[in-house]
Design a protein around this motif. Structure first.
Motif, PDB file in Angstrom:
ATOM      1  N   GLN A   1      -4.336   7.667   1.465  1.00 48.84           N
ATOM      2  CA  GLN A   1      -3.889   9.045   1.639  1.00 48.84           C
ATOM      3  C   GLN A   1      -2.709   9.145   2.600  1.00 48.84           C
ATOM      4  O   GLN A   1      -1.658   9.651   2.256  1.00 48.84           O
ATOM      5  N   GLY A   2      -2.878   8.656   3.808  1.00 48.45           N
ATOM      6  CA  GLY A   2      -1.811   8.762   4.790  1.00 48.45           C
ATOM      7  C   GLY A   2      -1.485  10.213   5.109  1.00 48.45           C
ATOM      8  O   GLY A   2      -2.176  11.141   4.697  1.00 48.45           O
TER       9      GLY A   2
ATOM     10  N   PRO B   1       2.281  12.727   6.426  1.00 49.66           N
ATOM     11  CA  PRO B   1       3.700  12.684   6.799  1.00 49.66           C
ATOM     12  C   PRO B   1       3.969  12.251   8.236  1.00 49.66           C
ATOM     13  O   PRO B   1       4.867  11.428   8.465  1.00 49.66           O
ATOM     14  N   PRO B   2       3.217  12.769   9.243  1.00 58.11           N
ATOM     15  CA  PRO B   2       3.518  12.354  10.623  1.00 58.11           C
ATOM     16  C   PRO B   2       3.350  10.863  10.872  1.00 58.11           C
ATOM     17  O   PRO B   2       3.919  10.318  11.820  1.00 58.11           O
ATOM     18  N   LYS B   3       2.566  10.191  10.024  1.00 56.43           N
ATOM     19  CA  LYS B   3       2.329   8.767  10.212  1.00 56.43           C
ATOM     20  C   LYS B   3       3.417   7.915   9.558  1.00 56.43           C
ATOM     21  O   LYS B   3       3.491   6.715   9.813  1.00 56.43           O
ATOM     22  N   GLY B   4       4.235   8.513   8.702  1.00 58.71           N
ATOM     23  CA  GLY B   4       5.284   7.775   8.032  1.00 58.71           C
ATOM     24  C   GLY B   4       6.492   7.575   8.931  1.00 58.71           C
ATOM     25  O   GLY B   4       6.728   8.362   9.855  1.00 58.71           O
TER      26      GLY B   4
ATOM     27  N   THR C   1       0.860  -1.186   0.000  1.00 56.94           N
ATOM     28  CA  THR C   1       0.000   0.000   0.000  1.00 56.94           C
ATOM     29  C   THR C   1       0.892   1.231   0.000  1.00 56.94           C
ATOM     30  O   THR C   1       1.784   1.354   0.844  1.00 56.94           O
ATOM     31  N   ILE C   2       0.663   2.130  -0.953  1.00 58.68           N
ATOM     32  CA  ILE C   2       1.402   3.389  -1.016  1.00 58.68           C
ATOM     33  C   ILE C   2       0.565   4.497  -0.384  1.00 58.68           C
ATOM     34  O   ILE C   2      -0.599   4.687  -0.739  1.00 58.68           O
ATOM     35  N   PHE C   3       1.162   5.212   0.528  1.00 58.37           N
ATOM     36  CA  PHE C   3       0.506   6.376   1.137  1.00 58.37           C
ATOM     37  C   PHE C   3       1.025   7.615   0.413  1.00 58.37           C
ATOM     38  O   PHE C   3       2.202   7.952   0.508  1.00 58.37           O
ATOM     39  N   ARG C   4       0.111   8.281  -0.293  1.00 60.17           N
ATOM     40  CA  ARG C   4       0.497   9.327  -1.251  1.00 60.17           C
ATOM     41  C   ARG C   4       0.308  10.750  -0.730  1.00 60.17           C
ATOM     42  O   ARG C   4       0.759  11.705  -1.367  1.00 60.17           O
ATOM     43  N   GLY C   5      -0.414  10.912   0.369  1.00 61.12           N
ATOM     44  CA  GLY C   5      -0.612  12.256   0.895  1.00 61.12           C
ATOM     45  C   GLY C   5      -1.753  13.024   0.260  1.00 61.12           C
ATOM     46  O   GLY C   5      -2.072  14.132   0.686  1.00 61.12           O
ATOM     47  N   PHE C   6      -2.359  12.475  -0.759  1.00 61.17           N
ATOM     48  CA  PHE C   6      -3.484  13.114  -1.455  1.00 61.17           C
ATOM     49  C   PHE C   6      -4.627  12.110  -1.536  1.00 61.17           C
ATOM     50  O   PHE C   6      -4.400  10.911  -1.697  1.00 61.17           O
ATOM     51  N   PRO C   7      -5.871  12.559  -1.463  1.00 59.48           N
ATOM     52  CA  PRO C   7      -7.014  11.643  -1.491  1.00 59.48           C
ATOM     53  C   PRO C   7      -7.350  11.123  -2.886  1.00 59.48           C
ATOM     54  O   PRO C   7      -8.077  10.136  -3.012  1.00 59.48           O
TER      55      PRO C   7
ATOM     56  N   LYS D   1       7.648  11.764   6.194  1.00 57.24           N
ATOM     57  CA  LYS D   1       7.476  12.353   4.874  1.00 57.24           C
ATOM     58  C   LYS D   1       6.678  11.413   3.979  1.00 57.24           C
ATOM     59  O   LYS D   1       6.529  10.221   4.253  1.00 57.24           O
ATOM     60  N   ILE D   2       6.168  11.983   2.901  1.00 55.38           N
ATOM     61  CA  ILE D   2       5.425  11.275   1.868  1.00 55.38           C
ATOM     62  C   ILE D   2       6.361  11.074   0.674  1.00 55.38           C
ATOM     63  O   ILE D   2       7.109  11.983   0.332  1.00 55.38           O
ATOM     64  N   PRO D   3       6.304   9.903   0.027  1.00 56.24           N
ATOM     65  CA  PRO D   3       5.451   8.752   0.277  1.00 56.24           C
ATOM     66  C   PRO D   3       6.104   7.759   1.223  1.00 56.24           C
ATOM     67  O   PRO D   3       7.305   7.824   1.489  1.00 56.24           O
ATOM     68  N   TYR D   4       5.285   6.834   1.685  1.00 57.42           N
ATOM     69  CA  TYR D   4       5.788   5.666   2.407  1.00 57.42           C
ATOM     70  C   TYR D   4       4.875   4.503   2.076  1.00 57.42           C
ATOM     71  O   TYR D   4       3.794   4.702   1.488  1.00 57.42           O
ATOM     72  N   ILE D   5       5.320   3.296   2.393  1.00 59.27           N
ATOM     73  CA  ILE D   5       4.521   2.123   2.061  1.00 59.27           C
ATOM     74  C   ILE D   5       4.293   1.258   3.289  1.00 59.27           C
ATOM     75  O   ILE D   5       5.054   1.319   4.260  1.00 59.27           O
ATOM     76  N   ALA D   6       3.236   0.466   3.214  1.00 56.17           N
ATOM     77  CA  ALA D   6       2.998  -0.610   4.168  1.00 56.17           C
ATOM     78  C   ALA D   6       3.193  -1.906   3.397  1.00 56.17           C
ATOM     79  O   ALA D   6       2.526  -2.137   2.375  1.00 56.17           O
TER      80      ALA D   6
END
Length: 265
Positions: free
Chosen positions: A42-43, A45-48, A7-13, A52-57
């Motif tokens: 979406q994710g 930055p503070p959750k990465g 899963t990619i967290f992109r920072g945008f919906p 920062k964006i992007p990050y993955i699970a």
């Protein structure tokens, strides 16, 4: 594409569309070049893991929670290490690997800062109201000011913030001219040997890590409303547009093309 627990967290919906971050599209290109399927979320930055964006699970059998990985270069190394993808640069010569690294440095360590200045200093309100659109307006104003001061301080410390707007435009244009020259030479090298019209920045038959970064910067530059000067520069370089169009058609057919995005805004 083959199945992949990513899963990619992109920072945008937005879904099925390019976003304003060149590094998000760089990462998506890396996975698509490898034929890896992925989900997007979406994710923030503070959750990465690195803020920062992007990050993955990355989910694995036998693990109760997915592994969180940040930084596009490290994510690429991770999927190769875990056997999910081949090393895009494995077959390059030492000289070609150096050229690949130099292209990525031009984009990620130089052009990135010029475009950050354009977005946050010259088109602040457009950038703020899109990047922070999920926040209520009063909160958006406060968070935007905090973000602006942080970006301005970083730009000044890095050096770009000490340049005049005219100097930044000059160096930004030169960087894109360098990219255009590389792609023009690569297109000639491939010539009629590419039946689908595809060509890559090092002139080979397959993409390398440099192509992930380059496509990310081209696509984000064409869709970002907070970077009108960058969009104008790219649109004035037909070879760069052809390069990106071919990658879009082959690897991102499910995404809105940047021209279609502009038409619907």
């Amino acid at each position: 594409m083959t199945s992949s627990p990513i899963t990619i967290f992109r920072g945008f919906p937005a879904t099925a569309a390019y976003v304003w971050s060149p590094f998000v599209t760089k990462l998506e290109a890396r996975l698509r070049f490898a034929g890896l399927a992925y989900k997007t979320d979406q994710g923030a930055p503070p959750k990465g893991p690195r803020g920062k964006i992007p990050y993955i699970a990355l989910s694995k059998d036998g693990q109760s929670a997915p592994e969180m990985v940040s930084d596009t270069a490290m994510i690429s190394e991770k999927i190769v290490h875990d056997g999910l993808a081949e090393d895009l640069n494995a077959k390059l010569t030492p000289v070609e690997k150096a050229q690949d690294a130099a292209i990525r440095a031009l984009l990620e360590e130089k052009l990135y800062w010029y475009q950050t200045y354009e977005r946050w200093e010259q088109n602040y309100y457009t950038m703020r109201d899109t990047a922070l659109a999920a926040l209520p307006f009063p909160v958006r104003v406060l968070v935007g000011q905090i973000g602006y001061r942080k970006v301005s301080s970083t730009l000044y410390g890095q050096g770009t913030g000490r340049l005049t707007p005219e100097e930044i435009t000059k160096y930004k244009t030169e960087a894109w001219d360098h990219v255009n020259a590389l792609l023009t030479a690569s297109g000639r090298k491939r010539g009629s040997g590419s039946p689908d019209g595809m060509f890559f920045v090092l002139g080979g038959s397959r993409p390398t890590e440099a192509d992930t970064s380059l496509f990310g910067f081209v696509a984000s530059g064409l869709v970002c409303d907070a970077a009108p000067e960058t969009r104008r520069i790219i649109r004035g370089l037909p070879t760069v547009r052809d390069y990106a169009d071919n990658i879009h058609k082959h690897y991102f057919p499910d995404y809105e093309h940047w021209d279609e995005v502009k038409e619907t805004r």
